[in-house]
Motif scaffolding. Sequence first.
Motif, PDB file in Angstrom:
ATOM      1  N   ASP A 127       0.854  -1.187   0.000  1.00 49.14           N
ATOM      2  CA  ASP A 127       0.000   0.000   0.000  1.00 49.14           C
ATOM      3  C   ASP A 127       0.889   1.236   0.000  1.00 49.14           C
ATOM      4  O   ASP A 127       1.443   1.612   1.033  1.00 49.14           O
ATOM      5  N   SER A 128       1.047   1.874  -1.167  1.00 46.58           N
ATOM      6  CA  SER A 128       1.949   3.013  -1.279  1.00 46.58           C
ATOM      7  C   SER A 128       1.469   4.229  -0.497  1.00 46.58           C
ATOM      8  O   SER A 128       2.274   5.086  -0.111  1.00 46.58           O
ATOM      9  N   GLU A 129       0.177   4.329  -0.240  1.00 49.18           N
ATOM     10  CA  GLU A 129      -0.319   5.452   0.567  1.00 49.18           C
ATOM     11  C   GLU A 129       0.254   5.381   1.978  1.00 49.18           C
ATOM     12  O   GLU A 129       0.634   6.398   2.572  1.00 49.18           O
ATOM     13  N   LYS A 130       0.359   4.177   2.506  1.00 43.39           N
ATOM     14  CA  LYS A 130       0.961   4.008   3.829  1.00 43.39           C
ATOM     15  C   LYS A 130       2.448   4.339   3.830  1.00 43.39           C
ATOM     16  O   LYS A 130       2.950   4.997   4.747  1.00 43.39           O
ATOM     17  N   SER A 131       3.159   3.861   2.816  1.00 43.66           N
ATOM     18  CA  SER A 131       4.613   4.011   2.806  1.00 43.66           C
ATOM     19  C   SER A 131       5.079   5.369   2.320  1.00 43.66           C
ATOM     20  O   SER A 131       6.268   5.700   2.456  1.00 43.66           O
ATOM     21  N   LEU A 132       4.162   6.175   1.752  1.00 41.99           N
ATOM     22  CA  LEU A 132       4.564   7.470   1.224  1.00 41.99           C
ATOM     23  C   LEU A 132       3.915   8.659   1.920  1.00 41.99           C
ATOM     24  O   LEU A 132       4.523   9.722   2.036  1.00 41.99           O
ATOM     25  N   ASN A 399      28.285  15.215  -0.837  1.00 43.12           N
ATOM     26  CA  ASN A 399      27.189  14.888   0.069  1.00 43.12           C
ATOM     27  C   ASN A 399      25.864  14.806  -0.686  1.00 43.12           C
ATOM     28  O   ASN A 399      25.513  15.703  -1.449  1.00 43.12           O
ATOM     29  N   THR A 400      25.152  13.724  -0.465  1.00 45.34           N
ATOM     30  CA  THR A 400      23.805  13.573  -1.014  1.00 45.34           C
ATOM     31  C   THR A 400      22.859  13.285   0.133  1.00 45.34           C
ATOM     32  O   THR A 400      23.123  12.394   0.942  1.00 45.34           O
ATOM     33  N   TYR A 401      21.761  14.071   0.246  1.00 49.08           N
ATOM     34  CA  TYR A 401      20.774  13.787   1.284  1.00 49.08           C
ATOM     35  C   TYR A 401      19.385  14.057   0.755  1.00 49.08           C
ATOM     36  O   TYR A 401      19.211  14.652  -0.312  1.00 49.08           O
ATOM     37  N   THR A 402      18.366  13.595   1.510  1.00 47.41           N
ATOM     38  CA  THR A 402      17.033  13.535   0.915  1.00 47.41           C
ATOM     39  C   THR A 402      15.948  13.425   1.973  1.00 47.41           C
ATOM     40  O   THR A 402      16.215  13.021   3.114  1.00 47.41           O
ATOM     41  N   ILE A 403      14.714  13.776   1.561  1.00 47.83           N
ATOM     42  CA  ILE A 403      13.521  13.386   2.313  1.00 47.83           C
ATOM     43  C   ILE A 403      12.630  12.517   1.430  1.00 47.83           C
ATOM     44  O   ILE A 403      11.468  12.316   1.705  1.00 47.83           O
ATOM     45  N   ASN A 404      13.210  11.995   0.354  1.00 51.29           N
ATOM     46  CA  ASN A 404      12.611  11.092  -0.614  1.00 51.29           C
ATOM     47  C   ASN A 404      11.814  11.868  -1.663  1.00 51.29           C
ATOM     48  O   ASN A 404      12.410  12.567  -2.462  1.00 51.29           O
ATOM     49  N   LEU A 405      10.507  11.780  -1.688  1.00 47.11           N
ATOM     50  CA  LEU A 405       9.747  12.493  -2.704  1.00 47.11           C
ATOM     51  C   LEU A 405       9.726  13.991  -2.409  1.00 47.11           C
ATOM     52  O   LEU A 405      10.130  14.434  -1.332  1.00 47.11           O
ATOM     53  N   ASP A 406       9.248  14.793  -3.376  1.00 48.10           N
ATOM     54  CA  ASP A 406       9.132  16.230  -3.164  1.00 48.10           C
ATOM     55  C   ASP A 406       8.446  16.529  -1.837  1.00 48.10           C
ATOM     56  O   ASP A 406       7.324  16.065  -1.590  1.00 48.10           O
ATOM     57  N   TYR A 407       9.125  17.289  -0.967  1.00 52.57           N
ATOM     58  CA  TYR A 407       8.589  17.674   0.338  1.00 52.57           C
ATOM     59  C   TYR A 407       8.272  16.460   1.207  1.00 52.57           C
ATOM     60  O   TYR A 407       7.447  16.532   2.124  1.00 52.57           O
ATOM     61  N   GLY A 408       8.961  15.344   0.970  1.00 49.10           N
ATOM     62  CA  GLY A 408       8.819  14.167   1.810  1.00 49.10           C
ATOM     63  C   GLY A 408       7.396  13.672   1.895  1.00 49.10           C
ATOM     64  O   GLY A 408       6.687  13.573   0.896  1.00 49.10           O
ATOM     65  N   SER A 409       6.952  13.354   3.090  1.00 45.26           N
ATOM     66  CA  SER A 409       5.584  12.872   3.295  1.00 45.26           C
ATOM     67  C   SER A 409       4.571  14.001   3.229  1.00 45.26           C
ATOM     68  O   SER A 409       3.367  13.753   3.225  1.00 45.26           O
ATOM     69  N   GLY A 410       5.055  15.261   3.195  1.00 41.54           N
ATOM     70  CA  GLY A 410       4.174  16.424   3.200  1.00 41.54           C
ATOM     71  C   GLY A 410       3.805  16.903   4.585  1.00 41.54           C
ATOM     72  O   GLY A 410       3.141  17.923   4.733  1.00 41.54           O
ATOM     73  N   MET A 420       8.894  16.201   7.309  1.00 42.63           N
ATOM     74  CA  MET A 420       9.300  14.831   7.575  1.00 42.63           C
ATOM     75  C   MET A 420       9.480  14.032   6.285  1.00 42.63           C
ATOM     76  O   MET A 420       8.758  14.210   5.309  1.00 42.63           O
ATOM     77  N   ASN A 421      10.424  13.153   6.312  1.00 37.37           N
ATOM     78  CA  ASN A 421      10.732  12.307   5.171  1.00 37.37           C
ATOM     79  C   ASN A 421       9.689  11.211   4.972  1.00 37.37           C
ATOM     80  O   ASN A 421       8.913  10.907   5.878  1.00 37.37           O
ATOM     81  N   ASN A 422       9.699  10.604   3.779  1.00 31.87           N
ATOM     82  CA  ASN A 422       8.953   9.353   3.565  1.00 31.87           C
ATOM     83  C   ASN A 422       9.892   8.270   3.041  1.00 31.87           C
ATOM     84  O   ASN A 422       9.610   7.559   2.093  1.00 31.87           O
ATOM     85  N   GLU A 423      11.026   8.159   3.711  1.00 33.86           N
ATOM     86  CA  GLU A 423      12.063   7.214   3.312  1.00 33.86           C
ATOM     87  C   GLU A 423      11.709   5.758   3.585  1.00 33.86           C
ATOM     88  O   GLU A 423      12.361   4.858   3.044  1.00 33.86           O
TER      89      GLU A 423
END
Length: 574
Positions: A127-132, A399-410, A420-423
């Motif tokens: 379920d991508s809604e949960k993980s993202l 250095n490479t860093y991230t919160i995964n998708l644009d603006y993370g989990s939102g 917050m990230n959605n890593e």
Amino acid sequence: MTGRILTAMGMACVLAGQGVAQEAAFFSDMDRIHPVWAENGMVSAQERVAAEIGRDILAQGGNAVDAGVAVAFALAVTLPRAGNIGGGGFMLVHDAETGQTHAIDYREMAPSGASRDMFLDDAGEADSEKSLRSGAASGVPGTVAGMRMALENYGSMEWAEVIAPAIRLADEGITVTPELADSLEAERDNLSKHPSTAAIFFKPDGAAWRPGEKLVQADLAQTLKAVAEQGPDGFYKGAVAQNIAKAIQAAGGPMTVEDLAAYKPVLREPVRGTYRGYDIVSMPPPSSGGVHLIQILNTLEGYPIGALGHNSAETIHLMAEAMKLAYADRSEYLGDPDFFDVPVAALTSKDYAAELRAKISNDFATPSPMIKPGDLAPYESDQTTHFSIVDKEGNAVTNTYTINLDYGSGLVAAGTGVLMNNEMDDFSAKPGVPNAFGLVGGEANAVAAGKRPLSSMTPTLVLKDGKVWLATGSPGGARIITTTLQVIMNMIDHGMNVAEASTAPRIHHQWLPDELRIEEGISVDTLRLLAAKGHTISEKPVMGSTQSIMRDPDSGALLGASDPRRPDAATVGF
């Protein structure tokens, strides 16, 4: 001299449909595209204000690590879509005096309440809604702790001193650029789901921020002040940690204050390889980037890539076949080395590369369903961001860093200003099922409490005679590895300068889906030849945003370039 190349990508794009002769003529005239030049220090980053902060730190006498920490915190303010203190990443630090390179793993960690099947629905499907988008999407952030480790071990300035520019930017406000305005509007639906997020990134009446207006992030300024005064405890303990845990739990996630307090970054040994007389130093697991960068380079080293020509059908075919084999191995063998015995030595060996070359036909593309992970002994995101820094002493940070998708989990944790990230989506929610970037994973990357999700982030240094020759890296999710690969190959195999190498059209293959992704700018004649070899060609939007610095081995001069694919990026020096 400071500045960016703004016209190069357009020059490349007009080549589409014009044939081999025009393509060859363009690349033979690439010396018109010049890198930025400096003598004393240089910063290449995806956002100009942050890059200039890093340059100013260098000019004040700080070293590459001092500048790197300052840039990392500044990007949390100026590039909220990817710069962060609510995410994590990887840093390589090269000490010119000792010749040693150190790898800092400050990747996010799964909370103690995470479990293997936490992202499956009632039918047992991912379920991508949960993980993202839920609270469960966020891993425990590592950026603050990672930056502290870097500064304490390898920096020369005070902690509060390097965070001060970011505090000022958050307090006084940043000027909204067209790119920032566009990205906020593009993510309106996700960012508007949380009142705490909408209150920052949209006006009180819901209207969008317009280019030229000031965006103040007062809560983030207070969080940064707490971090400056208290060190990492100002983030991982006390009011900030309590607000983060409260917001995550309210959104359905398991993160606790105890999880935040327990976070620790890790010093790891970089992965190393060679390519045509150059030393390649990159990030080890839980990054897959370094391992597979070296694996692909090893495979391609057996072919006369330079003689075959840049982006010729023969070169692209061999690159795609080598990429497919590496990404198949990624699905099986890569994960958090603290939980899974990753066969790094086997994957990066020259002997294994020879075995892989034996599987490649010069004439035909091997269908991906026929490719399986290699028989070895047991044993990131478009919205990521990268920066490279080299100082006057030859010290380097990539250095490479991230919160995964644009603006993370939102989700912004109310009262903190922290996105917050959605890593957690980078774990394999269900082995064999692709994640948000289409990457397939297996048991090695299954969800587990305290585990770090697999990443494609590939901060890389290329050394010649023991000294840094190139510092590079990129965002781009699954395409980070191949983007970084092509910058290196463009310079070593095809003799391009760093600006030309950053501008040239790119290709990508990740095994599954079975398609050869290309940017606009590859000759149609070349594409016909590739199709005749059996490749399924898919033209997609541009890939990556490399930030690269080359150090001339003779003069010591620094030559840098920011990828023209992102308009706010900048390379600056003095």
